[in-house]
Design an enzyme around this catalytic site. Sequence first.
Site, PDB file in Angstrom:
ATOM      1  N   ARG A 278      37.492  38.027  44.568  1.00 24.37           N
ATOM      2  CA  ARG A 278      38.878  38.010  45.049  1.00 24.37           C
ATOM      3  C   ARG A 278      39.186  39.169  46.005  1.00 24.37           C
ATOM      4  O   ARG A 278      39.882  38.994  47.009  1.00 24.37           O
ATOM      5  CB  ARG A 278      39.801  38.080  43.835  1.00 24.37           C
ATOM      6  CG  ARG A 278      41.241  37.802  44.127  1.00 24.37           C
ATOM      7  CD  ARG A 278      42.122  38.068  42.894  1.00 24.37           C
ATOM      8  NE  ARG A 278      41.626  37.553  41.656  1.00 24.37           N
ATOM      9  CZ  ARG A 278      42.031  36.414  41.077  1.00 24.37           C
ATOM     10  NH1 ARG A 278      42.961  35.681  41.638  1.00 24.37           N
ATOM     11  NH2 ARG A 278      41.522  36.029  39.925  1.00 24.37           N
ATOM     12  N   CYS A 344      53.301  14.103  41.483  1.00 23.10           N
ATOM     13  CA  CYS A 344      54.230  13.596  40.487  1.00 23.10           C
ATOM     14  C   CYS A 344      54.091  14.286  39.145  1.00 23.10           C
ATOM     15  O   CYS A 344      53.803  13.648  38.128  1.00 23.10           O
ATOM     16  CB  CYS A 344      54.024  12.103  40.344  1.00 23.10           C
ATOM     17  SG  CYS A 344      54.431  11.323  41.892  1.00 23.10           S
TER      18      CYS A 344
HETATM   19  N1  LLP Z   1      31.281  37.660  38.231  1.00 23.97           N
HETATM   20  C1  LLP Z   1      31.475  36.763  37.250  1.00 23.97           C
HETATM   21  C2  LLP Z   1      30.432  36.587  36.233  1.00 23.97           C
HETATM   22  C3  LLP Z   1      32.657  36.012  37.213  1.00 23.97           C
HETATM   23  O1  LLP Z   1      32.846  35.125  36.236  1.00 23.97           O
HETATM   24  C4  LLP Z   1      33.650  36.201  38.207  1.00 23.97           C
HETATM   25  C5  LLP Z   1      34.899  35.442  38.201  1.00 23.97           C
HETATM   26  C6  LLP Z   1      33.394  37.152  39.224  1.00 23.97           C
HETATM   27  C7  LLP Z   1      32.209  37.870  39.196  1.00 23.97           C
HETATM   28  C8  LLP Z   1      34.365  37.422  40.335  1.00 23.97           C
HETATM   29  O2  LLP Z   1      35.548  37.961  39.887  1.00 23.97           O
HETATM   30  P1  LLP Z   1      36.633  38.497  40.922  1.00 23.97           P
HETATM   31  O3  LLP Z   1      36.047  39.700  41.609  1.00 23.97           O
HETATM   32  O4  LLP Z   1      36.924  37.416  41.885  1.00 23.97           O
HETATM   33  O5  LLP Z   1      37.783  38.828  40.072  1.00 23.97           O
HETATM   34  N2  LLP Z   1      40.224  30.864  39.157  1.00 23.97           N
HETATM   35  C9  LLP Z   1      40.767  32.123  38.729  1.00 23.97           C
HETATM   36  C10 LLP Z   1      39.746  33.229  38.737  1.00 23.97           C
HETATM   37  C11 LLP Z   1      38.518  32.952  37.899  1.00 23.97           C
HETATM   38  C12 LLP Z   1      37.479  34.038  37.934  1.00 23.97           C
HETATM   39  C13 LLP Z   1      36.236  33.624  37.248  1.00 23.97           C
HETATM   40  N3  LLP Z   1      35.171  34.569  37.293  1.00 23.97           N
HETATM   41  C14 LLP Z   1      41.979  32.471  39.559  1.00 23.97           C
HETATM   42  O6  LLP Z   1      42.331  31.694  40.458  1.00 23.97           O
HETATM   43  O7  LLP Z   1      42.621  33.486  39.356  1.00 23.97           O
END
Ligand code: LLP
Length: 419
Positions: A278, A344
């Site tokens: 992110r 919907c």
């Molecule tokens: N590494 C692992 C093992 C992960 O499961 C994830 C995210 C990341 C790295 C990356 O995390 P970040 O740096 O992006 O926080 N769909 C959700 C977010 C799900 C994150 C899942 N794992 C949302 O829209 O907020």
Amino acid sequence: MDHFQLKNGVLHAEDVPLPAIAEAVGTPVYVYSRATLVRHARVFREGLSALDRPHLAFAVKANPNLAVLSVLQKEGYGADVVSGGELTRALAAGMAPADVVFSGVGKTHAELVQGLESGIGQFNIESEEEGYELAAIARRLGKTAACALRVNPDVDARTHEKISTGKRENKFGVPLDRAGAIYAALAAEDGLDMRGVAVHIGSQLADLEPLESAFTKLGALVEELRAAGLSVTQADLGGGLGVPYKPGDIMPSPADYGAMVARVTKGWDVRLTFEPGRVIAGNAGILLTRVIRSKRSGNGPPFVIVDAAMNDLARPAMYGAWHDIEAVAPSGNRMTSHVVGPICETGDTFAMDREIDALTAGDLAVFRTAGAYGATMASSYNSRGFVPEVLVDGDRFAVVADRIPADAIMDAERVPDWL
Ligand code: LLP
């Protein structure tokens, strides 16, 4: 800092006015800024400059678009993948197999084979059972799987419960108190090269304290493993750094994060891997939409109905997430309204009682911070097709994912002749 700014009263992506993209590609459409991706990739790397050769593996799940991956590959990023599909994308984008980490709690037999045959740099083993299966496959293929053991540190990440992964009751990793024994058992398996440990406690973390606590526990595990005569050369600290979604959101900077990591991991004598998603892609993308019409509600504010919906950007419906909404050509007038999509169900709501730029039928607007977990979480619910994606670079832009119209999805369906 991002490159979506007003110029002469019109919102631009870098030097491209967003109406030009809407005109050429239609709406809704995701728009990414290359300069912003590059900037975030560099700021994150600079934040870790006190560390020795950190390995940066972009979490492909945040934005798996091939062009986005290619931008990050050129910045020296590898990939953190969680499926065979993501692995295929990372390699197609030019990432070196050795720079790929394979995470994921349910890697299938076929995915383990794919990872081994591709020669990836590291499997993050999520269970003892997975470790034995991988060892058996590796022996059969005459290969050795480089592995880290993912531990569950039982730390509350203090983020949305659906994206917390480091509490004991979550499905991820092996319990810390069994990690030493599991690591030793797997290290004795032919076919596995146990190199280290991994942790990831959740996403959109707004403070560093839970991360520090998880890393501290990981450091103690490294010591315990070494005291037992086991070799540890790698530690994967996962992703999770939060980004600002709304005005006033204050998030730890990559520099603060890097300083904390340097302090906590001092003396570990390992190579560190990071899996940011992110923080690299979130504010490098927007979802561009057009207002279909406004509709009066009972006594309350009007509903502004836009042509994007929960199938295109699932986060508000799924996590109650906030995405800033801005007019592409703001008049300076403001209004309070509900902003909804055409789907919907009531969950297809982007904002309630939100003060936003005045919008009327035909106006363009954007949802900000949609570059991570945006297009990739789209569905075709309500037979709406999949949104296209555009990458901007200075004054040029390219469609980097075609719109997949509803009929193309229908074309993949069959009615059996016995019906
Ligand atoms: N590494 C692992 C093992 C992960 O499961 C994830 C995210 C990341 C790295 C990356 O995390 P970040 O740096 O992006 O926080 N769909 C959700 C977010 C799900 C994150 C899942 N794992 C949302 O829209 O907020």
